[in-house]
Design a protein around this motif. Sequence first.
Motif, short mmCIF file in Angstrom:
data_model
loop_
_atom_site.label_atom_id
_atom_site.label_comp_id
_atom_site.label_asym_id
_atom_site.label_seq_id
_atom_site.Cartn_x
_atom_site.Cartn_y
_atom_site.Cartn_z
N LYS A 34 0.89 -1.05 -0.18
CA LYS A 34 0.22 0.01 0.30
C LYS A 34 0.53 1.33 -0.39
O LYS A 34 0.32 1.91 -0.16
N ASN A 35 2.15 0.91 0.48
CA ASN A 35 3.03 2.31 -0.07
C ASN A 35 3.63 2.80 -1.50
O ASN A 35 3.80 1.88 -1.78
N ARG A 36 3.03 3.80 -1.75
CA ARG A 36 3.70 3.73 -3.25
C ARG A 36 4.80 4.32 -3.62
O ARG A 36 5.19 3.63 -4.23
N ASP A 40 6.25 1.40 -5.88
CA ASP A 40 6.98 2.45 -7.64
C ASP A 40 8.37 2.49 -8.29
O ASP A 40 9.22 2.91 -8.72
#
Length: 77
Positions: A34-36, A40
Amino acid sequence: IPDQLYRLQETPCEDIIINGFRFYPDNAGVLFQKNRFIVDLDIHGYIGTPLKNSEGKIIGILCIISGNPFNPEISIR
């Protein structure tokens, strides 16, 4: 780098605030989907520890992130 806001919820940083030193040798992006930021940047390895003042209050976090896995045999001694 200008000041940035970073939400700690569901991140390895939140885990450090709660539990202290953390070592994720690989798959940080899978563990914290859930941590972009982590996803990314395709972060694999993560090592972090809280920074405390003389009163024991957490004033920051020191972490090392890597796009490659950490080898636990040579990373932690």
